[in-house]
Motif scaffolding. Structure first.
Motif, PDB file in Angstrom:
ATOM      1  N   TYR A  35       0.699  -1.499  -0.216  1.00 60.44           N
ATOM      2  CA  TYR A  35      -0.227  -0.048  -0.244  1.00 60.44           C
ATOM      3  C   TYR A  35       0.675   1.227  -0.234  1.00 60.44           C
ATOM      4  N   GLY A  36       2.309   1.521  -0.108  1.00 62.99           N
ATOM      5  CA  GLY A  36       3.116   2.169   0.097  1.00 62.99           C
ATOM      6  C   GLY A  36       4.389   2.075  -0.387  1.00 62.99           C
ATOM      7  N   GLN A 102      -1.778  -3.512  -7.296  1.00 66.60           N
ATOM      8  CA  GLN A 102      -0.947  -3.751  -8.648  1.00 66.60           C
ATOM      9  C   GLN A 102       0.206  -2.880  -8.869  1.00 66.60           C
ATOM     10  N   HIS A 103       0.247  -1.423  -8.398  1.00 67.18           N
ATOM     11  CA  HIS A 103       0.689  -0.369  -8.699  1.00 67.18           C
ATOM     12  C   HIS A 103       2.596  -0.459  -7.892  1.00 67.18           C
ATOM     13  N   SER A 107       6.307  -2.029  -8.221  1.00 65.57           N
ATOM     14  CA  SER A 107       7.093  -1.021  -7.770  1.00 65.57           C
ATOM     15  C   SER A 107       8.911  -2.035  -6.765  1.00 65.57           C
ATOM     16  N   TYR A 108       7.402  -2.686  -6.104  1.00 64.44           N
ATOM     17  CA  TYR A 108       8.658  -3.530  -4.873  1.00 64.44           C
ATOM     18  C   TYR A 108       8.901  -4.455  -6.188  1.00 64.44           C
ATOM     19  N   HIS A 109       8.439  -5.060  -7.498  1.00 63.39           N
ATOM     20  CA  HIS A 109       9.363  -5.962  -7.696  1.00 63.39           C
ATOM     21  C   HIS A 109      10.538  -5.751  -8.380  1.00 63.39           C
ATOM     22  N   ALA A 110      10.395  -4.067  -8.750  1.00 60.49           N
ATOM     23  CA  ALA A 110      10.977  -3.653  -9.907  1.00 60.49           C
ATOM     24  C   ALA A 110      12.491  -3.237  -8.976  1.00 60.49           C
ATOM     25  N   ILE A 291      12.738   6.834   4.343  1.00 64.38           N
ATOM     26  CA  ILE A 291      13.362   6.949   2.785  1.00 64.38           C
ATOM     27  C   ILE A 291      13.429   4.945   1.910  1.00 64.38           C
ATOM     28  N   THR A 292      12.570   6.189   0.907  1.00 62.57           N
ATOM     29  CA  THR A 292      11.848   5.075   0.374  1.00 62.57           C
ATOM     30  C   THR A 292      13.433   4.593  -0.651  1.00 62.57           C
ATOM     31  N   LEU A 293      13.533   3.292  -1.509  1.00 65.15           N
ATOM     32  CA  LEU A 293      14.670   2.854  -1.777  1.00 65.15           C
ATOM     33  C   LEU A 293      14.446   3.615  -3.546  1.00 65.15           C
ATOM     34  N   ASP A 294      13.245   3.671  -3.756  1.00 60.48           N
ATOM     35  CA  ASP A 294      13.528   4.700  -5.088  1.00 60.48           C
ATOM     36  C   ASP A 294      14.384   6.154  -4.653  1.00 60.48           C
TER      37      ASP A 294
END
Length: 492
Positions: A35-36, A102-103, A107-110, A291-294
């Motif tokens: 969810y995030g 799905q969104h 993102s998680y899989h990438a 802090i997000t991975l991106d």
């Protein structure tokens, strides 16, 4: 087959791993609630159990690795109150819940691909196993450990605790918990505040709901892992993993559900990685310090001084043993970046070493030392320390201060391929899959320019030689001339 020793959170001691089947391993790991955006805290369990998956496979086991996707039933409050986190995001953004799932799953899989995390054997969704979860609940009700209240179904924790030790995984004083748990708003339908939801009756405004014998509703958060773990791995399987923050209540509830459902425990070895912290506080969305991975990959977060590559993030996590706390700082990440660069430079020099007839170095013991470190509860920092020792030997040979035979050079190449590449999952050129692979042409271009520079030097065309060196330095490439040619690195 090597003897792997792992720390069992249930017994609180290291144990020699003995799977149910001599050649097969069943492993279940709690995956993300989608969810995030994923953050560094999500990367640690993914990388920890990727290492376990890689190592078990490497030493000869056939591993069925199940990693679930929580896409329904995880409420804002773990005590069964509040709104479903995915449904709330869908409502706020005026999307279908599965669009949200799905969104963030994409993102998680990438991110996992870029971090070198191998995909699991099976990745089941909670929303795809509603029928199985309903059947699982009914069997717990029939066993007398759950009750229906106003359309919801709750697990009876005091009754279970009267015959089984609820709290033994997390070490909670359950008598104190049962006597002191405060009542929360909206929980008057529970017999006891410590009871947890197996099925929740959906409010009229709730988006995600399914029919059941008790109400139109949705399953509780804890139920999915017990149900899907048993479906894909059987009534007993070898390893269940996750972050330490899941030990209570999530994994504690899983144990209770499984015992109530089957009459016995399901999991033989419970494994938990420790937390990533910032200034001593757990990193997470609820703390507002994540802090997000991106953001790590792009350097776009205010706390970051620069971007960090996925392989640097992976190496940073592996520099600490998985059960130890790992504290984030720019200094720590820069140190990991420099350390990884040293190892990769060592490997690059290794590929160019010329063998001698005799050897003045001894590399014969390192393979067994590295295996012993992995066998000792996946002690990746010790493996990395041994790789640094090998790099020191490579540098001595490269500088003309030592010699090595072709057999010794082949041994060192095998150490890098096996331990740095296959087991630790660090690509030997420092790039990751996905978006980072586009730097490979630049590597080839730099090599070509430096080859032209070498030819210019041989022709004593110093102007062209100096021009190539200076222009590369201006855009961030550090060039070092060696007795056998040149070396270069991308300066930071």
């Amino acid at each position: 087959m090597r003897q792997l020793c792992i720390y069992n959170s249930l017994t609180r001691q290291k144990e020699t791993f003995k799977p149910l089947h001599p050649e097969r391993v069943g492993m279940y790991v709690c995956g993300p609630t989608v969810y995030g955006d994923g953050h560094l805290g999500h990367a640690r369990p993914a990388i920890t159990f990727d290492i376990l998956y890689r190592y078990l496979t490497h030493i000869g086991y056939k591993v069925r690795y199940v990693r679930n996707i929580t896409d329904v039933g995880h409420l804002e409050n773990d005590a069964d109150s509040g709104e479903d986190k995915i449904a709330k995001k869908a409502r706020l953004e005026q999307l279908e819940p599965m669009e949200v799932v799905q969104h963030y799953l994409n993102s998680y899989h990438a991110a996992m691909t870029r971090l070198g995390v191998l995909p699991p054997s099976i990745e089941p969704h909670a929303s795809g196993h509603i029928i199985e979860q309903i059947a699982y609940i009914q069997k717990i009700i029939d066993a007398g450990y759950a009750y229906v209240s106003e359309g919801s179904v709750y697990f009876d924790v005091p009754k279970y605790n009267s015959t089984h030790p609820y709290g033994k995984l997390s070490g909670r004083n359950i008598d104190e918990l049962l006597s002191n748990t405060r009542a929360l708003d909206g929980q008057q339908e529970k017999r006891h505040p410590a009871d947890f939801a197996l099925w929740k009756k959906a409010a009229p405004e709730h988006i995600m709901h399914w029919p059941s014998p008790w109400s139109e509703g949705f399953p509780g958060w804890h139920l999915e892992c017990s149900t899907m773990g048993e479906k894909y791995l059987g009534e007993q399987f070898d390893i269940h993993g996750g972050g330490m923050d899941l030990m209570f209540p999530h994994h504690e509830c899983e144990i209770a559900q499984s015992v109530a459902h089957n009459g016995h425990e399901t999991v033989r070895y419970w494994m938990h990685n420790n937390m990533i912290t910032i200034d001593g506080k757990k990193m997470g969305k609820s703390y507002g310090n994540f802090i997000t991975l991106d953001e790590f990959f792009t350097g776009s977060h205010p706390l970051l001084e620069q971007p960090y590559s996925p392989m640097t993030i992976r190496f940073f996590i592996l520099m600490a043993q998985y059960r130890s706390t790992l504290d984030f700082s720019n200094a720590a990440l820069k140190a990991a970046e420099k350390a990884l660069q040293r190892i990769l430079e060592g490997h690059k020099r290794l590929l160019d070493l010329k063998p001698s007839a005799t050897s003045t170095v001894d590399v014969s013991t390192y393979e067994e030392k590295m295996y012993e470190a992995m066998d000792d509860d996946l002690n990746t920092p010790i493996v990395i320390a041994h790789l640094f020792d090998v790099c020191r030997i490579i540098n001595q040979i490269n500088d003309g201060n030592a010699t090595a035979t072709a057999a010794d050079i082949d041994t060192m190449k095998r150490l890098f391929t096996t331990f740095l590449g296959d087991i630790l999952g660090i690509t030997l050129d420092g790039t990751s899959a996905g978006q980072d692979t586009d730097i490979l042409p630049y590597r080839q271009a730099v090599d070509l320019l430096l080859q032209i520079r070498s030819e210019s030097k041989a022709k004593k065309d110093w102007a062209t030689s100096d021009l190539i060196r200076d222009r590369l330095a201006a855009i961030g490439f550090s060039v070092k001339d060696t007795k056998d040619g040149f070396e270069w690195t991308l300066a930071k």
